[in-house]
Design a protein around this motif. Structure first.
Motif, PDB file in Angstrom:
ATOM      1  N   GLN A  28       0.847  -1.199   0.000  1.00 19.53           N
ATOM      2  CA  GLN A  28       0.000   0.000   0.000  1.00 19.53           C
ATOM      3  C   GLN A  28       0.883   1.249   0.000  1.00 19.53           C
ATOM      4  O   GLN A  28       1.483   1.594   1.028  1.00 19.53           O
ATOM      5  N   PRO A  29       0.998   1.929  -1.153  1.00 23.91           N
ATOM      6  CA  PRO A  29       1.944   3.049  -1.266  1.00 23.91           C
ATOM      7  C   PRO A  29       1.700   4.183  -0.274  1.00 23.91           C
ATOM      8  O   PRO A  29       2.650   4.817   0.189  1.00 23.91           O
ATOM      9  N   ASP A  30       0.445   4.447   0.059  1.00 25.31           N
ATOM     10  CA  ASP A  30       0.153   5.586   0.932  1.00 25.31           C
ATOM     11  C   ASP A  30       0.700   5.389   2.345  1.00 25.31           C
ATOM     12  O   ASP A  30       1.129   6.351   3.000  1.00 25.31           O
ATOM     13  N   SER A  31       0.676   4.156   2.821  1.00 22.74           N
ATOM     14  CA  SER A  31       1.092   3.887   4.202  1.00 22.74           C
ATOM     15  C   SER A  31       2.426   3.164   4.302  1.00 22.74           C
ATOM     16  O   SER A  31       3.036   3.117   5.370  1.00 22.74           O
ATOM     17  N   GLY A  32       2.880   2.579   3.190  1.00 23.10           N
ATOM     18  CA  GLY A  32       4.104   1.793   3.222  1.00 23.10           C
ATOM     19  C   GLY A  32       3.926   0.446   3.885  1.00 23.10           C
ATOM     20  O   GLY A  32       4.907  -0.209   4.245  1.00 23.10           O
ATOM     21  N   THR A  33       2.679   0.014   4.054  1.00 20.53           N
ATOM     22  CA  THR A  33       2.391  -1.270   4.691  1.00 20.53           C
ATOM     23  C   THR A  33       1.953  -2.291   3.642  1.00 20.53           C
ATOM     24  O   THR A  33       1.737  -1.954   2.476  1.00 20.53           O
ATOM     25  N   THR A 139       9.022   2.363   0.023  1.00 20.56           N
ATOM     26  CA  THR A 139       8.225   3.263  -0.811  1.00 20.56           C
ATOM     27  C   THR A 139       8.212   2.704  -2.229  1.00 20.56           C
ATOM     28  O   THR A 139       9.069   1.910  -2.619  1.00 20.56           O
ATOM     29  N   TRP A 181      -9.290  -3.373   0.532  1.00 18.21           N
ATOM     30  CA  TRP A 181      -8.189  -2.431   0.746  1.00 18.21           C
ATOM     31  C   TRP A 181      -7.898  -1.603  -0.515  1.00 18.21           C
ATOM     32  O   TRP A 181      -7.286  -0.535  -0.434  1.00 18.21           O
ATOM     33  N   ARG A 184      -9.788   2.485  -3.639  1.00 13.97           N
ATOM     34  CA  ARG A 184      -9.438   3.675  -4.426  1.00 13.97           C
ATOM     35  C   ARG A 184      -8.923   3.306  -5.811  1.00 13.97           C
ATOM     36  O   ARG A 184      -9.039   4.098  -6.754  1.00 13.97           O
ATOM     37  N   GLU A 185      -8.357   2.106  -5.936  1.00 14.42           N
ATOM     38  CA  GLU A 185      -7.777   1.673  -7.207  1.00 14.42           C
ATOM     39  C   GLU A 185      -8.667   0.679  -7.945  1.00 14.42           C
ATOM     40  O   GLU A 185      -8.702   0.656  -9.179  1.00 14.42           O
TER      41      GLU A 185
END
Length: 235
Positions: A28-33, A139, A181, A184-185
């Motif tokens: 998940q790019p936004d959170s790095g998780t 990232t 999850w 958005r995509e």
């Protein structure tokens, strides 16, 4: 304080592995998780066996209705060191999918992450909390994740007839219960849920005939998650 950590590109083969592609999608790019950490080893293990199935390196005993054993085929060990140990394990004797996932899955997360860094798809930074405790932060690096998302979205939302790898990715994401999850995509709704379940259960369209073993493995991942009780929100 942080410092970039890179891994020599020589450790990365020319072709991406299905294990790496699944992990990259779950990132998940936004959170790095990574989505679905609680089921990750099942999903990565399933991706490894599916990768071998797509190249004809494993087979499934189709004579049995339930608990179909998976076994390695041929005498030539795969060149990709990410999945070769899985082939080694299966060559010793046939094993049911759930046993395979539990045995090989836990060993795949770190080498798969390192492979993604080596390929430039992720960037790794070592950070220190309170100046003492090191941790790795990831990232997004390259464009492959966007390409994979586009393919899975086309299959789940647009009704496109995917190739076997994309069908496997869609099935594994559905089996892991992580599709919400990606709202958005990949818009999350009942139609996407139903389409994901179809891929999870082996309805791969034109790719089905050439990928019978891979479809069986993906369906086995879904069953294993239910049996293990880690997926409890299924209608």
């Amino acid at each position: 304080m942080s410092e970039d950590r890179t891994i020599p590109a020589a450790s990365s083969p020319a072709e991406p592995s299905l294990v790496g592609d699944v992990l990259l999608l779950l990132f998940q790019p936004d959170s790095g998780t990574i989505a679905g950490e609680n089921v990750l080893f099942y999903v990565l293990g399933g991706a490894a066996v599916t990768d071998l199935a797509l190249t004809g390196a494993v087979e499934v005993d189709g004579r049995r209705l339930f608990a179909r054993p998976v076994s390695a085929t041929g005498d030539e060990r795969p060149e990709d060191e990410l999945v070769a140990p899985v082939w080694d394990y299966l060559q010793k004797k046939p094993r049911d999918v759930q046993t395979v996932l539990a045995a090989v899955g836990p060993n795949l997360r770190e080498p798969a992450l390192e492979r993604l860094v080596a390929r430039g798809e992720l960037r790794a930074e070592t950070r220190k909390t309170l100046g003492l405790f090191p941790s790795t932060h990831y990232t997004l690096g390259g464009d492959r994740r966007a390409e994979l998302i586009a393919g899975v979205r086309a299959a789940l939302v647009g009704g496109a007839d995917p190739d076997a790898r994309t069908a496997a990715l869609a099935g594994l994401l559905s089996a892991s219960d992580t599709l919400p999850w990606f709202d958005r995509e990949i818009p999350w709704n009942s139609a996407v849920y139903t389409r994901g379940k179809a891929f999870e259960q082996g309805d791969w369209g034109a790719a089905a005939a050439a990928s019978a073993v891979a479809r069986t493995v993906v369906a086995g991942v879904a069953s294993s998650l239910v049996i293990a009780g880690v997926i409890s929100s299924r209608p």
